[in-house]
Design a protein around this motif. Structure first.
Motif, PDB file in Angstrom:
ATOM      1  N   UNK A 135     -41.004 -44.058 -12.518  1.00  0.00           N
ATOM      2  CA  UNK A 135     -39.891 -43.717 -13.406  1.00  0.00           C
ATOM      3  C   UNK A 135     -40.377 -42.742 -14.479  1.00  0.00           C
ATOM      4  N   UNK A 136     -41.530 -43.034 -15.059  1.00  0.00           N
ATOM      5  CA  UNK A 136     -42.108 -42.151 -16.076  1.00  0.00           C
ATOM      6  C   UNK A 136     -42.413 -40.774 -15.485  1.00  0.00           C
ATOM      7  N   UNK A 137     -42.937 -40.741 -14.271  1.00  0.00           N
ATOM      8  CA  UNK A 137     -43.268 -39.477 -13.621  1.00  0.00           C
ATOM      9  C   UNK A 137     -42.025 -38.626 -13.398  1.00  0.00           C
ATOM     10  N   UNK A 138     -40.932 -39.262 -13.005  1.00  0.00           N
ATOM     11  CA  UNK A 138     -39.708 -38.510 -12.729  1.00  0.00           C
ATOM     12  C   UNK A 138     -39.043 -37.998 -14.002  1.00  0.00           C
ATOM     13  N   UNK A 139     -39.072 -38.767 -15.078  1.00  0.00           N
ATOM     14  CA  UNK A 139     -38.547 -38.265 -16.357  1.00  0.00           C
ATOM     15  C   UNK A 139     -39.418 -37.118 -16.866  1.00  0.00           C
ATOM     16  N   UNK A 140     -40.727 -37.286 -16.778  1.00  0.00           N
ATOM     17  CA  UNK A 140     -41.651 -36.225 -17.199  1.00  0.00           C
ATOM     18  C   UNK A 140     -41.410 -34.966 -16.378  1.00  0.00           C
ATOM     19  N   UNK A 141     -41.169 -35.136 -15.082  1.00  0.00           N
ATOM     20  CA  UNK A 141     -40.875 -34.000 -14.207  1.00  0.00           C
ATOM     21  C   UNK A 141     -39.619 -33.279 -14.692  1.00  0.00           C
ATOM     22  N   UNK A 142     -38.547 -34.022 -14.924  1.00  0.00           N
ATOM     23  CA  UNK A 142     -37.278 -33.403 -15.306  1.00  0.00           C
ATOM     24  C   UNK A 142     -37.415 -32.605 -16.606  1.00  0.00           C
ATOM     25  N   UNK A 157     -40.113 -31.417 -18.094  1.00  0.00           N
ATOM     26  CA  UNK A 157     -41.024 -30.280 -17.974  1.00  0.00           C
ATOM     27  C   UNK A 157     -40.418 -29.179 -17.108  1.00  0.00           C
ATOM     28  N   UNK A 158     -39.643 -29.528 -16.100  1.00  0.00           N
ATOM     29  CA  UNK A 158     -38.993 -28.509 -15.260  1.00  0.00           C
ATOM     30  C   UNK A 158     -37.914 -27.777 -16.053  1.00  0.00           C
ATOM     31  N   UNK A 159     -37.202 -28.478 -16.885  1.00  0.00           N
ATOM     32  CA  UNK A 159     -36.201 -27.830 -17.733  1.00  0.00           C
ATOM     33  C   UNK A 159     -36.878 -26.795 -18.644  1.00  0.00           C
ATOM     34  N   UNK A 160     -37.972 -27.177 -19.279  1.00  0.00           N
ATOM     35  CA  UNK A 160     -38.741 -26.255 -20.111  1.00  0.00           C
ATOM     36  C   UNK A 160     -39.268 -25.085 -19.267  1.00  0.00           C
ATOM     37  N   UNK A 161     -39.815 -25.408 -18.110  1.00  0.00           N
ATOM     38  CA  UNK A 161     -40.404 -24.380 -17.239  1.00  0.00           C
ATOM     39  C   UNK A 161     -39.360 -23.377 -16.757  1.00  0.00           C
ATOM     40  N   UNK A 162     -38.158 -23.843 -16.472  1.00  0.00           N
ATOM     41  CA  UNK A 162     -37.127 -22.923 -15.993  1.00  0.00           C
ATOM     42  C   UNK A 162     -36.889 -21.813 -17.015  1.00  0.00           C
ATOM     43  N   UNK A 176     -48.566 -29.888 -20.373  1.00  0.00           N
ATOM     44  CA  UNK A 176     -48.713 -30.761 -21.543  1.00  0.00           C
ATOM     45  C   UNK A 176     -47.459 -31.600 -21.769  1.00  0.00           C
ATOM     46  N   UNK A 177     -46.300 -30.975 -21.641  1.00  0.00           N
ATOM     47  CA  UNK A 177     -45.038 -31.727 -21.773  1.00  0.00           C
ATOM     48  C   UNK A 177     -45.004 -32.833 -20.732  1.00  0.00           C
ATOM     49  N   UNK A 178     -45.333 -32.479 -19.495  1.00  0.00           N
ATOM     50  CA  UNK A 178     -45.303 -33.448 -18.405  1.00  0.00           C
ATOM     51  C   UNK A 178     -46.248 -34.618 -18.681  1.00  0.00           C
ATOM     52  N   UNK A 179     -47.463 -34.312 -19.063  1.00  0.00           N
ATOM     53  CA  UNK A 179     -48.459 -35.372 -19.282  1.00  0.00           C
ATOM     54  C   UNK A 179     -48.131 -36.211 -20.509  1.00  0.00           C
ATOM     55  N   UNK A 180     -47.705 -35.580 -21.597  1.00  0.00           N
ATOM     56  CA  UNK A 180     -47.388 -36.332 -22.817  1.00  0.00           C
ATOM     57  C   UNK A 180     -46.180 -37.252 -22.594  1.00  0.00           C
TER      58      UNK A 180
END
Length: 136
Positions: free
Chosen positions: A45-52, A54-59, A26-30
């Protein structure tokens, strides 16, 4: 009641991963939607920011709640974090590849591609996370 408890214990890691995986997704998609639809950023660019983000949250959620990996030394923490981000970085290549093929080559809807992409990435990330946070 004992049967339910036994099933919960048996599948606890998978259930927790699914709950936090949904939140991470949800974080990634939003974030992706906000960056592309509201800010009108390029989809990569949006995909890479969303990745970062969401990965921080996921960690932190994977470490603490899913795999119950203990906080020991600062050095061990950063080694684990580095391994996690490296593994997720590998899945980012897959993520970006799916987005490129879906949007630039197949001309699919940006959000449809993002949803399909997330299903594939979640499966790959679970395998990586299981390896990184394995119980010693």
């Amino acid at each position: 009641m004992q049967t339910i408890r036994n099933l919960y214990e048996k599948y606890r890691d998978i259930l927790a991963y699914l709950v936090f995986g949904v939140l991470t997704t949800l974080i990634n998609i939003v974030v992706y939607w906000f960056c592309t639809s509201v800010l009108h950023w390029n989809y990569m660019l949006a995909n890479n920011l969303a990745w970062f983000l969401s990965v921080l949250f996921a960690f932190f959620t994977n470490k603490t709640f899913v795999f119950r990996s203990k906080y020991t030394t600062v050095k061990a923490f950063f080694i684990e974090m580095g391994a996690f981000f490296f593994a997720r970085g590998v899945s980012l290549i897959l993520d970006d590849g799916i987005m490129f093929v879906g949007i630039s080559l197949l001309h699919w809807s940006s959000l449809l591609t993002k949803f399909i992409d997330q299903f594939v990435v979640i499966a790959v990330n679970y395998i990586f996370s299981k390896w990184i946070f394995r119980k010693k």
